[in-house]
Design an enzyme around this catalytic site. Structure first.
Site, PDB file in Angstrom:
ATOM      1  N   GLY A 139       0.804  -1.217   0.000  1.00  0.00           N
ATOM      2  CA  GLY A 139       0.000   0.000   0.000  1.00  0.00           C
ATOM      3  C   GLY A 139       0.826   1.251   0.000  1.00  0.00           C
ATOM      4  O   GLY A 139       1.433   1.621  -0.994  1.00  0.00           O
ATOM      5  N   GLY A 140       0.838   1.974   1.126  1.00  0.00           N
ATOM      6  CA  GLY A 140       1.491   3.273   1.189  1.00  0.00           C
ATOM      7  C   GLY A 140       0.544   4.375   0.742  1.00  0.00           C
ATOM      8  O   GLY A 140      -0.614   4.141   0.353  1.00  0.00           O
ATOM      9  N   TRP A 141       1.041   5.605   0.805  1.00  0.00           N
ATOM     10  CA  TRP A 141       0.203   6.761   0.493  1.00  0.00           C
ATOM     11  C   TRP A 141      -0.385   6.684  -0.912  1.00  0.00           C
ATOM     12  O   TRP A 141      -1.567   6.979  -1.119  1.00  0.00           O
ATOM     13  CB  TRP A 141       1.022   8.036   0.664  1.00  0.00           C
ATOM     14  N   THR A 142       0.412   6.277  -1.896  1.00  0.00           N
ATOM     15  CA  THR A 142      -0.077   6.232  -3.277  1.00  0.00           C
ATOM     16  C   THR A 142      -0.564   4.844  -3.685  1.00  0.00           C
ATOM     17  O   THR A 142      -1.058   4.683  -4.802  1.00  0.00           O
ATOM     18  CB  THR A 142       1.024   6.683  -4.257  1.00  0.00           C
ATOM     19  N   GLU A 193      -3.754   3.353   3.960  1.00  0.00           N
ATOM     20  CA  GLU A 193      -3.854   4.746   4.399  1.00  0.00           C
ATOM     21  C   GLU A 193      -5.071   5.430   3.752  1.00  0.00           C
ATOM     22  O   GLU A 193      -4.927   6.022   2.709  1.00  0.00           O
ATOM     23  CB  GLU A 193      -2.572   5.489   4.051  1.00  0.00           C
ATOM     24  N   TYR A 264       5.153  11.089  12.824  1.00  0.00           N
ATOM     25  CA  TYR A 264       5.682  12.168  11.998  1.00  0.00           C
ATOM     26  C   TYR A 264       4.592  12.693  11.081  1.00  0.00           C
ATOM     27  O   TYR A 264       3.481  12.167  11.058  1.00  0.00           O
ATOM     28  CB  TYR A 264       6.889  11.688  11.179  1.00  0.00           C
ATOM     29  N   ASP A 265       4.939  13.750  10.322  1.00  0.00           N
ATOM     30  CA  ASP A 265       3.962  14.423   9.456  1.00  0.00           C
ATOM     31  C   ASP A 265       2.805  15.017  10.264  1.00  0.00           C
ATOM     32  O   ASP A 265       1.681  15.127   9.771  1.00  0.00           O
ATOM     33  CB  ASP A 265       3.410  13.488   8.365  1.00  0.00           C
ATOM     34  N   TRP A 409      10.992   5.707   9.146  1.00  0.00           N
ATOM     35  CA  TRP A 409      10.709   6.081   7.751  1.00  0.00           C
ATOM     36  C   TRP A 409      11.675   7.195   7.377  1.00  0.00           C
ATOM     37  O   TRP A 409      11.618   8.268   7.921  1.00  0.00           O
ATOM     38  CB  TRP A 409       9.269   6.568   7.552  1.00  0.00           C
TER      39      TRP A 409
END
Length: 429
Positions: A139-142, A193, A264-265, A409
């Site tokens: 997965g991941g953000w994109t 996500e 984070y973020d 990360w």
């Protein structure tokens, strides 16, 4: 939240209860010990695309000393197609790119027609460090667009898990002999996500109200097909609102070996004010409508039922920056600006690229000892980041809270001599 951020009726309670029958009676107790580790986990993400512009390869982890510090490595990312089945997002980087002897972990060039790319290097890394657990991260953000489709029905969940275990665990890769990549991955890291919440919007993720229940059912299907001797982990959001919308926390952690909490973020170039992106505590005077910090995130998960021993706190090996920031009263903190120019993405810079600025006389280093974060400022450009000092501070926080470890990360952001992971791992109990 940035990098890490409706329509079907909720599933019947009976179906959910039936799925929990897959879990052994002691599924909610600490499971780290059976992997052979006696210390807190140190988990690092290795990014697939790092072999391109960053020229960061698995061998760099060996040369820097980082590999010897890891208990777990997550390889990011595998994707899902529209039906929810697992696919490679970049076969060239994954198993096709040929490595020379100089580029390889074992000092031997890849053979034509055999397994190559990052996966062969991970195979060599495991041979060198046999206790290292390596997981495929999905997965991941994109790459989270179709997770909702994968988790939607019993049939789609079964097909998704089968496709992922066939490809990544059994190692059946297109164009190579059966089982060519078998034995590389010890388990699966789910990086959805986010269930029931918007994540990436270009293109938009598929989001359903039923994602919350379906996420639990998806984990149950993984345990049904993979068993309990393999790792099953998940990357989990910092925002308490997203926790409540997307996760049945106690049930989720029954299935997970551990969960990594986004550390984070908290703020970034999507916000006008220059602000901390990974502070342990909310700084005084924070003008944000929603308060974010590692303390807020950890407390949110623990209060909802996450076991401390399975809660692993994420730490960043990169910083966030703004430019055009007026001095104000706190050396640029909370002053408004625009994303600072950077190497790959405006407002985002790997730590090894920020480090030279620390020696630049134009910049001055500041720390908020109470909130637990650092920044540099030259009167207009403002960067917040985690250096060795802040990594040790994060490790103390993890130790004091009896958490399950730290997640990084991502590993390519460290210096060539791995100063961040050495500081972090060296301070963890």
């Amino acid at each position: 939240m940035s990098r890490r951020r409706w329509g079907v009726a909720a599933l019947a309670v009976g179906a959910l209860s039936a799925s929990l029958a897959y879990a052994p009676a002691n599924a909610d107790v600490e499971t780290n010990g059976h992997h052979g580790y006696s210390k807190t986990r140190t988990v690092g993400y290795f990014i697939q695309w790092g072999v391109y512009g960053r020229n960061f390869r698995v061998k760099n982890l060996v040369d820097s000393g980082a590999a010897a510090r890891l208990t777990h490595l997550n390889y990011a990312f595998g994707f899902l197609d529209e039906s929810g089945k697992c696919v490679s997002s970049d076969p060239w980087a994954d198993w096709q790119m040929p490595y020379t002897a100089e580029q390889s972990v074992n000092g031997k060039a890849d053979e034509p027609g055999a397994l190559g790319g990052n996966l062969n290097q991970l195979k060599q890394l495991k041979a060198k460090y046999p206790k290292l657990r390596i997981n495929i991260s999905l997965g991941g953000w994109t790459g989270s667009r179709y997770f909702s489709n994968a988790a939607l029905t019993p049939e789609s969940r079964a097909a998704h898990v089968k496709s992922c275990t066939d490809m990544w665990i059994k190692g059946n890769l297109p164009g190579l002999p059966e089982g060519s990549a078998k034995g590389i991955f010890d388990g699966v890291d789910i990086d959805w996500e986010w269930p029931a919440s918007e994540g990436n919007t270009e293109p938009p993720n598929v989001v359903r109200d039923a994602d919350r229940e379906n996420f639990t059912l998806l984990l149950a299907e993984y345990r049904k097909q993979m068993g309990w001797n393999r790792d099953l982990t998940a990357f989990l959001p910092a925002d308490p609102k997203q926790v409540d919308k997307g996760f049945q926390v106690s049930k989720v952690f029954c299935y997970l070996t551990f969960g990594t909490l986004q550390g984070y973020d908290y703020h970034g170039a999507w916000d006008a004010p220059a602000n901390q992106q990974s502070a342990l505590r909310v700084p005084k005077g924070d003008p944000s409508a929603d308060e974010f910090s590692s303390e807020v995130t950890v407390n949110a998960w623990l209060r909802r039922g996450a076991p401390r021993s399975k809660a692993v706190l994420g730490v960043p090996f990169y910083g966030r920056g703004w430019t055009g920031v007026a001095p104000g009263t706190r050396n640029g903190l909370f002053g408004t600006g625009t994303p600072a120019p950077a190497t790959y993405e405006a407002g985002y810079e790997d730590f090894h690229a920020i480090k030279p600025k620390l020696a630049d006389p134009k910049y001055k280093v500041y720390r908020d000892e109470r909130a637990g974060f650092a920044w540099i400022y030259d009167g207009t450009t403002w960067w917040t980041y985690d250096d060795a000092t802040e990594m040790k501070r994060k490790a103390r926080f993890i130790n004091d809270r009896n958490l399950g470890g730290a997640m990084i990360w991502s590993l390519d952001g460290d210096t060539a001599d791995a100063e961040l992971i050495k500081a972090l791992d060296g301070a963890l109990r």
